[in-house]
Design a protein around this motif. Structure first.
Motif, PDB file in Angstrom:
ATOM      1  N   THR A   1      12.358  -3.453 -20.554  1.00 33.21           N
ATOM      2  CA  THR A   1      12.214  -3.151 -19.090  1.00 33.21           C
ATOM      3  C   THR A   1      13.272  -3.907 -18.350  1.00 33.21           C
ATOM      4  N   THR A   2      13.997  -3.437 -17.480  1.00 34.50           N
ATOM      5  CA  THR A   2      14.980  -4.031 -16.388  1.00 34.50           C
ATOM      6  C   THR A   2      14.364  -4.883 -15.433  1.00 34.50           C
ATOM      7  N   GLN A   3      15.218  -5.444 -15.048  1.00 31.87           N
ATOM      8  CA  GLN A   3      14.629  -6.527 -13.660  1.00 31.87           C
ATOM      9  C   GLN A   3      14.028  -5.668 -12.836  1.00 31.87           C
ATOM     10  N   VAL A   4      14.699  -4.579 -12.337  1.00 31.96           N
ATOM     11  CA  VAL A   4      14.194  -3.514 -11.266  1.00 31.96           C
ATOM     12  C   VAL A   4      12.836  -3.270 -11.613  1.00 31.96           C
ATOM     13  N   GLU A   5      12.565  -2.704 -12.668  1.00 31.07           N
ATOM     14  CA  GLU A   5      11.482  -2.130 -13.364  1.00 31.07           C
ATOM     15  C   GLU A   5      10.254  -3.312 -13.211  1.00 31.07           C
ATOM     16  N   GLN A   6      10.650  -4.417 -13.555  1.00 29.81           N
ATOM     17  CA  GLN A   6       9.646  -5.636 -13.495  1.00 29.81           C
ATOM     18  C   GLN A   6       9.421  -5.886 -12.179  1.00 29.81           C
ATOM     19  N   GLN A   7      10.289  -5.792 -11.267  1.00 30.43           N
ATOM     20  CA  GLN A   7      10.101  -6.128  -9.996  1.00 30.43           C
ATOM     21  C   GLN A   7       9.170  -5.080  -9.348  1.00 30.43           C
ATOM     22  N   LEU A   8       9.366  -3.953  -9.543  1.00 36.76           N
ATOM     23  CA  LEU A   8       8.404  -3.066  -9.400  1.00 36.76           C
ATOM     24  C   LEU A   8       7.056  -3.135  -9.625  1.00 36.76           C
ATOM     25  N   GLU A   9       6.998  -3.588 -11.001  1.00 37.10           N
ATOM     26  CA  GLU A   9       5.523  -3.809 -11.540  1.00 37.10           C
ATOM     27  C   GLU A   9       4.865  -5.050 -10.714  1.00 37.10           C
ATOM     28  N   GLU A  10       5.701  -6.150 -10.639  1.00 30.19           N
ATOM     29  CA  GLU A  10       5.205  -7.022  -9.635  1.00 30.19           C
ATOM     30  C   GLU A  10       4.690  -6.831  -8.392  1.00 30.19           C
ATOM     31  N   LEU A  11       5.514  -5.915  -7.568  1.00 31.48           N
ATOM     32  CA  LEU A  11       4.973  -5.331  -6.526  1.00 31.48           C
ATOM     33  C   LEU A  11       3.890  -4.642  -6.481  1.00 31.48           C
ATOM     34  N   ARG A  12       3.816  -3.727  -7.376  1.00 31.50           N
ATOM     35  CA  ARG A  12       2.615  -2.755  -7.574  1.00 31.50           C
ATOM     36  C   ARG A  12       1.323  -3.648  -7.638  1.00 31.50           C
ATOM     37  N   GLU A  13       1.379  -4.791  -8.408  1.00 32.94           N
ATOM     38  CA  GLU A  13       0.161  -5.693  -8.581  1.00 32.94           C
ATOM     39  C   GLU A  13      -0.137  -6.260  -7.251  1.00 32.94           C
ATOM     40  N   MET A  14       0.887  -6.926  -6.797  1.00 31.02           N
ATOM     41  CA  MET A  14       0.698  -7.524  -5.353  1.00 31.02           C
ATOM     42  C   MET A  14       0.028  -6.581  -4.124  1.00 31.02           C
ATOM     43  N   VAL A  15       0.762  -5.350  -4.073  1.00 31.30           N
ATOM     44  CA  VAL A  15       0.148  -4.583  -3.194  1.00 31.30           C
ATOM     45  C   VAL A  15      -1.137  -3.998  -3.388  1.00 31.30           C
ATOM     46  N   ALA A  16      -1.501  -3.856  -4.682  1.00 30.60           N
ATOM     47  CA  ALA A  16      -2.688  -3.189  -5.450  1.00 30.60           C
ATOM     48  C   ALA A  16      -3.630  -4.267  -5.194  1.00 30.60           C
ATOM     49  N   GLU A  17      -3.397  -5.640  -5.287  1.00 32.39           N
ATOM     50  CA  GLU A  17      -4.472  -6.683  -4.900  1.00 32.39           C
ATOM     51  C   GLU A  17      -4.952  -6.832  -3.357  1.00 32.39           C
ATOM     52  N   VAL A  18      -3.736  -6.426  -2.378  1.00 25.48           N
ATOM     53  CA  VAL A  18      -3.995  -6.533  -1.158  1.00 25.48           C
ATOM     54  C   VAL A  18      -4.997  -5.194  -0.731  1.00 25.48           C
ATOM     55  N   LEU A  19      -4.639  -4.345  -1.347  1.00 26.72           N
ATOM     56  CA  LEU A  19      -5.345  -2.984  -0.825  1.00 26.72           C
ATOM     57  C   LEU A  19      -6.475  -2.823  -1.588  1.00 26.72           C
ATOM     58  N   GLU A  20      -6.928  -4.008  -2.644  1.00 23.20           N
ATOM     59  CA  GLU A  20      -8.092  -3.825  -3.299  1.00 23.20           C
ATOM     60  C   GLU A  20      -8.239  -2.494  -4.099  1.00 23.20           C
ATOM     61  N   LEU A  21      -7.257  -2.310  -4.858  1.00 25.79           N
ATOM     62  CA  LEU A  21      -7.070  -1.158  -5.860  1.00 25.79           C
ATOM     63  C   LEU A  21      -6.833  -1.883  -7.324  1.00 25.79           C
ATOM     64  N   GLU A  22      -6.925  -1.050  -8.109  1.00 23.05           N
ATOM     65  CA  GLU A  22      -6.218  -1.401  -9.615  1.00 23.05           C
ATOM     66  C   GLU A  22      -4.673  -1.028  -9.626  1.00 23.05           C
ATOM     67  N   PRO A  23      -3.797  -1.625 -10.055  1.00 16.60           N
ATOM     68  CA  PRO A  23      -2.284  -1.550 -10.165  1.00 16.60           C
ATOM     69  C   PRO A  23      -2.093   0.075 -10.301  1.00 16.60           C
ATOM     70  N   GLU A  24      -2.828   0.752 -11.361  1.00 19.85           N
ATOM     71  CA  GLU A  24      -2.669   2.107 -11.813  1.00 19.85           C
ATOM     72  C   GLU A  24      -2.992   2.976 -10.858  1.00 19.85           C
ATOM     73  N   GLU A  25      -3.686   2.649  -9.824  1.00 20.98           N
ATOM     74  CA  GLU A  25      -4.262   3.663  -8.946  1.00 20.98           C
ATOM     75  C   GLU A  25      -3.245   3.868  -7.909  1.00 20.98           C
ATOM     76  N   LEU A  26      -2.331   2.869  -7.916  1.00 22.02           N
ATOM     77  CA  LEU A  26      -1.131   2.849  -6.661  1.00 22.02           C
ATOM     78  C   LEU A  26       0.253   3.561  -7.307  1.00 22.02           C
ATOM     79  N   ASP A  27       0.281   4.768  -6.597  1.00 21.81           N
ATOM     80  CA  ASP A  27       1.480   5.600  -6.868  1.00 21.81           C
ATOM     81  C   ASP A  27       2.518   5.189  -6.206  1.00 21.81           C
TER      82      ASP A  27
END
Length: 85
Positions: free
Chosen positions: A2-28
């Motif tokens: 994975t590239t740094q950009v892809e890794q960063q996007l996945e970190e963001l997905r996890e962070m945002v999902a946590e705030v929104l109380e979702l599972e990361p895979e639910e976040l499009d």
């Protein structure tokens, strides 16, 4: 690999999902935080605060209305990282 950009996007997905109380895979990438996930302004500010802390950058609160989905948040992160780094 994975590239740094892809890794960063996945970190963001996890962070945002946590705030929104979702599972990361639910976040499009283009799902609207407010319309699709029921976020409010307090959650938007929380997302912004976590990004600022995690990546040691400052995204102005004036940009909050534009940060409606994961793709937009990631674009803002990249934009401000390049300015401050």
């Amino acid at each position: 690999m994975t590239t740094q950009v892809e890794q960063q996007l996945e970190e963001l997905r996890e962070m945002v999902a946590e705030v929104l109380e979702l599972e990361p895979e639910e976040l499009d990438d283009t799902g609207d935080f407010i319309e699709d996930y029921g976020a409010d302004s307090l959650r938007a500010i929380e997302i912004l605060a976590r990004i600022d802390k995690q990546y040691k950058i400052e995204i102005p609160q004036a940009e909050l209305p534009e940060l409606r989905n994961l793709k937009a948040v990631h674009a803002a992160l990249l934009r401000h990282s390049s300015r401050q780094g």
